[in-house]
Design a protein around this motif. Structure first.
Motif, PDB file in Angstrom:
ATOM      1  N   ALA A 165      21.629 -14.666  56.133  1.00  0.00           N
ATOM      2  CA  ALA A 165      20.470 -14.668  55.230  1.00  0.00           C
ATOM      3  C   ALA A 165      20.758 -15.495  53.983  1.00  0.00           C
ATOM      4  CB  ALA A 165      20.108 -13.230  54.850  1.00  0.00           C
ATOM      5  N   GLN A 166      21.978 -15.380  53.470  1.00  0.00           N
ATOM      6  CA  GLN A 166      22.341 -16.181  52.292  1.00  0.00           C
ATOM      7  C   GLN A 166      22.361 -17.666  52.622  1.00  0.00           C
ATOM      8  OE1 GLN A 166      26.058 -14.693  50.833  1.00  0.00           O
ATOM      9  NE2 GLN A 166      25.253 -12.672  50.340  1.00  0.00           N
ATOM     10  N   ALA A 167      22.845 -17.998  53.823  1.00  0.00           N
ATOM     11  CA  ALA A 167      22.887 -19.411  54.207  1.00  0.00           C
ATOM     12  C   ALA A 167      21.479 -19.974  54.358  1.00  0.00           C
ATOM     13  CB  ALA A 167      23.665 -19.573  55.511  1.00  0.00           C
ATOM     14  N   VAL A 168      20.598 -19.184  54.989  1.00  0.00           N
ATOM     15  CA  VAL A 168      19.208 -19.642  55.139  1.00  0.00           C
ATOM     16  C   VAL A 168      18.552 -19.814  53.780  1.00  0.00           C
ATOM     17  CG1 VAL A 168      16.939 -18.963  56.000  1.00  0.00           C
ATOM     18  CG2 VAL A 168      18.951 -18.641  57.433  1.00  0.00           C
ATOM     19  N   LEU A 169      18.780 -18.846  52.884  1.00  0.00           N
ATOM     20  CA  LEU A 169      18.191 -18.948  51.544  1.00  0.00           C
ATOM     21  C   LEU A 169      18.732 -20.159  50.800  1.00  0.00           C
ATOM     22  CD1 LEU A 169      16.455 -17.741  49.310  1.00  0.00           C
ATOM     23  CD2 LEU A 169      18.405 -16.320  48.648  1.00  0.00           C
ATOM     24  N   ALA A 170      20.050 -20.386  50.901  1.00  0.00           N
ATOM     25  CA  ALA A 170      20.641 -21.545  50.216  1.00  0.00           C
ATOM     26  C   ALA A 170      20.094 -22.848  50.783  1.00  0.00           C
ATOM     27  CB  ALA A 170      22.160 -21.496  50.351  1.00  0.00           C
ATOM     28  N   ARG A 171      19.918 -22.889  52.128  1.00  0.00           N
ATOM     29  CA  ARG A 171      19.388 -24.111  52.741  1.00  0.00           C
ATOM     30  C   ARG A 171      17.942 -24.367  52.287  1.00  0.00           C
ATOM     31  NH1 ARG A 171      21.279 -23.079  57.304  1.00  0.00           N
ATOM     32  NH2 ARG A 171      19.483 -22.007  58.199  1.00  0.00           N
ATOM     33  N   GLU A 172      17.138 -23.316  52.225  1.00  0.00           N
ATOM     34  CA  GLU A 172      15.748 -23.482  51.792  1.00  0.00           C
ATOM     35  C   GLU A 172      15.673 -23.880  50.320  1.00  0.00           C
ATOM     36  OE1 GLU A 172      13.927 -19.787  52.715  1.00  0.00           O
ATOM     37  OE2 GLU A 172      13.712 -20.232  54.864  1.00  0.00           O
ATOM     38  N   ARG A 173      16.540 -23.281  49.518  1.00  0.00           N
ATOM     39  CA  ARG A 173      16.544 -23.640  48.094  1.00  0.00           C
ATOM     40  C   ARG A 173      16.977 -25.086  47.904  1.00  0.00           C
ATOM     41  NH1 ARG A 173      17.296 -18.854  44.541  1.00  0.00           N
ATOM     42  NH2 ARG A 173      18.572 -20.139  43.183  1.00  0.00           N
ATOM     43  N   ALA A 174      17.983 -25.513  48.695  1.00  0.00           N
ATOM     44  CA  ALA A 174      18.439 -26.904  48.586  1.00  0.00           C
ATOM     45  C   ALA A 174      17.343 -27.865  49.033  1.00  0.00           C
ATOM     46  CB  ALA A 174      19.700 -27.104  49.424  1.00  0.00           C
ATOM     47  N   GLN A 175      16.630 -27.488  50.117  1.00  0.00           N
ATOM     48  CA  GLN A 175      15.532 -28.337  50.593  1.00  0.00           C
ATOM     49  C   GLN A 175      14.429 -28.430  49.537  1.00  0.00           C
ATOM     50  OE1 GLN A 175      15.319 -30.138  53.284  1.00  0.00           O
ATOM     51  NE2 GLN A 175      13.190 -30.792  53.055  1.00  0.00           N
ATOM     52  N   LEU A 225      11.312 -29.246  35.322  1.00  0.00           N
ATOM     53  CA  LEU A 225      11.652 -29.510  36.721  1.00  0.00           C
ATOM     54  C   LEU A 225      13.166 -29.653  36.904  1.00  0.00           C
ATOM     55  CD1 LEU A 225       8.878 -32.002  37.928  1.00  0.00           C
ATOM     56  CD2 LEU A 225       9.349 -29.726  38.820  1.00  0.00           C
ATOM     57  N   ARG A 226      13.817 -30.341  35.951  1.00  0.00           N
ATOM     58  CA  ARG A 226      15.273 -30.487  36.053  1.00  0.00           C
ATOM     59  C   ARG A 226      15.962 -29.123  35.974  1.00  0.00           C
ATOM     60  NH1 ARG A 226      14.265 -34.948  32.368  1.00  0.00           N
ATOM     61  NH2 ARG A 226      14.411 -36.935  33.501  1.00  0.00           N
ATOM     62  N   THR A 227      15.456 -28.249  35.102  1.00  0.00           N
ATOM     63  CA  THR A 227      16.037 -26.905  35.011  1.00  0.00           C
ATOM     64  C   THR A 227      15.845 -26.137  36.314  1.00  0.00           C
ATOM     65  OG1 THR A 227      15.593 -26.856  32.633  1.00  0.00           O
ATOM     66  CG2 THR A 227      16.004 -24.755  33.726  1.00  0.00           C
ATOM     67  N   MET A 228      14.652 -26.245  36.901  1.00  0.00           N
ATOM     68  CA  MET A 228      14.383 -25.546  38.159  1.00  0.00           C
ATOM     69  C   MET A 228      15.243 -26.095  39.290  1.00  0.00           C
ATOM     70  SD  MET A 228      10.242 -25.158  37.950  1.00  0.00           S
ATOM     71  CE  MET A 228      10.178 -24.374  39.561  1.00  0.00           C
ATOM     72  N   VAL A 229      15.409 -27.397  39.343  1.00  0.00           N
ATOM     73  CA  VAL A 229      16.250 -28.000  40.382  1.00  0.00           C
ATOM     74  C   VAL A 229      17.697 -27.543  40.227  1.00  0.00           C
ATOM     75  CG1 VAL A 229      17.215 -30.183  41.198  1.00  0.00           C
ATOM     76  CG2 VAL A 229      14.765 -29.985  40.788  1.00  0.00           C
ATOM     77  N   THR A 230      18.159 -27.464  38.974  1.00  0.00           N
ATOM     78  CA  THR A 230      19.528 -26.999  38.725  1.00  0.00           C
ATOM     79  C   THR A 230      19.721 -25.573  39.225  1.00  0.00           C
ATOM     80  OG1 THR A 230      19.717 -28.428  36.792  1.00  0.00           O
ATOM     81  CG2 THR A 230      21.254 -26.573  36.943  1.00  0.00           C
ATOM     82  N   LEU A 231      18.754 -24.701  38.916  1.00  0.00           N
ATOM     83  CA  LEU A 231      18.855 -23.313  39.350  1.00  0.00           C
ATOM     84  C   LEU A 231      18.771 -23.188  40.870  1.00  0.00           C
ATOM     85  CD1 LEU A 231      16.632 -21.570  36.635  1.00  0.00           C
ATOM     86  CD2 LEU A 231      19.118 -21.585  36.800  1.00  0.00           C
ATOM     87  N   LEU A 232      17.910 -23.976  41.494  1.00  0.00           N
ATOM     88  CA  LEU A 232      17.782 -23.909  42.946  1.00  0.00           C
ATOM     89  C   LEU A 232      19.052 -24.366  43.633  1.00  0.00           C
ATOM     90  CD1 LEU A 232      14.135 -25.199  43.460  1.00  0.00           C
ATOM     91  CD2 LEU A 232      14.997 -22.902  43.916  1.00  0.00           C
ATOM     92  N   ARG A 233      19.652 -25.451  43.135  1.00  0.00           N
ATOM     93  CA  ARG A 233      20.867 -25.962  43.773  1.00  0.00           C
ATOM     94  C   ARG A 233      22.068 -25.052  43.538  1.00  0.00           C
ATOM     95  NH1 ARG A 233      20.696 -32.552  42.867  1.00  0.00           N
ATOM     96  NH2 ARG A 233      18.964 -32.931  44.300  1.00  0.00           N
ATOM     97  N   ALA A 234      22.000 -24.219  42.502  1.00  0.00           N
ATOM     98  CA  ALA A 234      23.083 -23.267  42.285  1.00  0.00           C
ATOM     99  C   ALA A 234      23.117 -22.206  43.364  1.00  0.00           C
ATOM    100  CB  ALA A 234      22.940 -22.616  40.910  1.00  0.00           C
ATOM    101  N   SER A 235      22.023 -22.031  44.128  1.00  0.00           N
ATOM    102  CA  SER A 235      21.939 -21.120  45.283  1.00  0.00           C
ATOM    103  C   SER A 235      22.344 -19.697  44.927  1.00  0.00           C
ATOM    104  CB  SER A 235      22.818 -21.636  46.427  1.00  0.00           C
ATOM    105  OG  SER A 235      22.364 -22.874  46.878  1.00  0.00           O
ATOM    106  N   GLY A 236      21.864 -19.242  43.811  1.00  0.00           N
ATOM    107  CA  GLY A 236      22.112 -17.854  43.465  1.00  0.00           C
ATOM    108  C   GLY A 236      23.435 -17.591  42.801  1.00  0.00           C
ATOM    109  N   GLY A 237      24.242 -18.628  42.539  1.00  0.00           N
ATOM    110  CA  GLY A 237      25.540 -18.424  41.893  1.00  0.00           C
ATOM    111  C   GLY A 237      25.373 -18.205  40.405  1.00  0.00           C
ATOM    112  N   HIS A 238      26.510 -17.954  39.731  1.00  0.00           N
ATOM    113  CA  HIS A 238      26.466 -17.726  38.286  1.00  0.00           C
ATOM    114  C   HIS A 238      26.405 -19.041  37.515  1.00  0.00           C
ATOM    115  CE1 HIS A 238      27.131 -13.472  38.788  1.00  0.00           C
ATOM    116  NE2 HIS A 238      28.138 -13.739  39.615  1.00  0.00           N
ATOM    117  N   ALA A 239      26.828 -20.142  38.153  1.00  0.00           N
ATOM    118  CA  ALA A 239      26.831 -21.422  37.443  1.00  0.00           C
ATOM    119  C   ALA A 239      25.425 -21.955  37.324  1.00  0.00           C
ATOM    120  CB  ALA A 239      27.714 -22.421  38.187  1.00  0.00           C
ATOM    121  N   THR A 240      25.142 -22.585  36.234  1.00  0.00           N
ATOM    122  CA  THR A 240      23.841 -23.192  36.024  1.00  0.00           C
ATOM    123  C   THR A 240      23.904 -24.698  36.141  1.00  0.00           C
ATOM    124  OG1 THR A 240      24.247 -23.220  33.640  1.00  0.00           O
ATOM    125  CG2 THR A 240      23.101 -21.301  34.524  1.00  0.00           C
TER     126      THR A 240
END
Length: 369
Positions: A165-175, A225-240
């Motif tokens: 589930a985490q992998a699917v979520l990370a893949r969708e967020r990256a897409q 948009l840049r902030t949202m892209v940064t958060l999405l690519r972090a895939s739920g991690g603590h790093a921003t």
């Protein structure tokens, strides 16, 4: 669930031991024919020993044998046999104990003239009687083992489902992040540029103000948009910050932190492209994960190599040293690696070795782009 179905398991152990000792004592009292001090002492010792059957199952069984030899009792010996069978995995020991119980119960006491026919009949009957608690104890032991194994498998399945589930979520967020960066951000940037040009060229004050407002809103939208892209690519991690893609420089850290006794050898030229580096890294990552999952205790060797215009990596592991659970899997790891290799015009080979281990070998062109 199991405890609800078997209420007697909730009874405290001291209460169970007290009841068993009492029942064994009553059985010995009703069937006692040797009222000599020695006979009474042996019967009392065999019954009292049942209170310690959980800590010393074999010793308690040996203490009940003299009681079975000198008295016509059954409860003490059968309870001791059941406890021993429930806790021991030595089948030969259990067979010897069954035979000893049958011999003790069928041998006449005091030793006098022996009726061989009746002794043989009593021996066969004693074997059947002693085998019953042993089989029941082994059945309960197998039931506990099965329940523990099912719990381990279910825990592994839950863990894998969570990872999937985490992998699917990370893949969708990256897409989604790629779409926002490549399409939306590009379009908003064009709007900001055009609005800036219109603001410079506008002669009417209202048009200039409108162009300035459009440009200001576009710049603000780009920042969001840049902030949202940064958060999405972090895939739920603590790093921003944007997570960097792995390269060959990260391989040694990957091998050292893989949880497997692995060794990295070989080097590759600096000319290896970024896509090829990512493919090599992901291949090693997947191979070491499979070693840790399916070959417990095995050692692994990660070898980087160059063959003419091709580069690659070979991950070979030894046979497992411990039995592994039959864990469920998506079976998509190697499939994904083959697809990645095909995109780079390379090949991926995977299969068992003659020594009982497993080998994964990736070959891709040095100029893969």
């Amino acid at each position: 669930m199991n405890r609800a179905r078997v209420p007697w398991r909730r009874v405290p152990a001291p209460v169970v031991d007290t009841v068993l000792v009492t029942v064994a004592a009553v059985d010995a009292w009703l069937n006692m024919w040797d009222h000599t001090p020695l006979g009474v002492a042996l019967a009392a010792l065999g019954c009292a020993a049942l209170a310690f059957r959980r800590r010393f199952p074999l010793g308690v069984f040996l203490l009940t044998l003299p009681t079975a030899l000198t008295q016509d009792v059954a409860v003490a010996v059968l309870v001791a046999l059941f406890t021993l069978a429930e806790r021991s995995r030595d089948r030969r020991l259990l067979a010897v104990c069954v035979a000893a119980s049958a011999i003790a119960s069928s041998t006449p006491w005091p030793l006098a003239e022996v009726d061989r026919t009746m002794t043989l009949v009593f021996f066969v009957y004693g074997l059947a009687t002693a085998a019953a608690p042993v089989l029941f104890g082994q059945l309960l032991q197998a039931q506990r083992d099965l329940a523990r194994r099912l719990a381990e498998i279910e825990e592994a399945r839950e863990h894998e489902r969570a990872l999937h589930a985490q992998a699917v979520l990370a893949r969708e967020r990256a897409q989604l992040a790629r779409e926002m960066h490549d399409v939306v951000s590009h379009q908003v940037s064009l709007i900001a540029v055009r609005a800036g040009a219109l603001q410079v060229a506008a002669k009417d004050a209202d048009a200039e103000e409108a162009a300035r407002t459009i440009r200001s809103l576009s710049v603000t939208t780009l920042d969001e948009l840049r902030t949202m892209v940064t958060l999405l690519r972090a895939s739920g991690g603590h790093a921003t910050e944007l997570t960097p893609q792995p390269t060959l420089a990260d391989l040694r850290k990957l091998v050292e932190s893989s949880g497997t006794q692995a060794m990295l050898t070989g080097e590759l030229p600096p000319a290896v492209g970024t896509p090829a580096q990512r493919a090599l890294y992901r291949t090693v990552q997947e191979a070491l994960t499979n070693v840790r999952k399916h070959a417990p205790g095995a050692t692994a060797r990660v070898e980087l190599w160059q063959d003419g215009d091709d580069v690659g990596v070979t991950v070979t592991n030894s046979p497992p040293r411990r039995p592994s659970l039959s864990l469920p899997g998506s079976q998509q790891g190697l499939v994904g690696l083959r697809e990645r290799a095909d995109i780079l015009h390379g090949t991926l080979e995977a299969g068992p070795t003659t020594e009982g281990g497993y080998r994964v070998r990736l070959r891709i062109p040095l100029s893969a782009d």
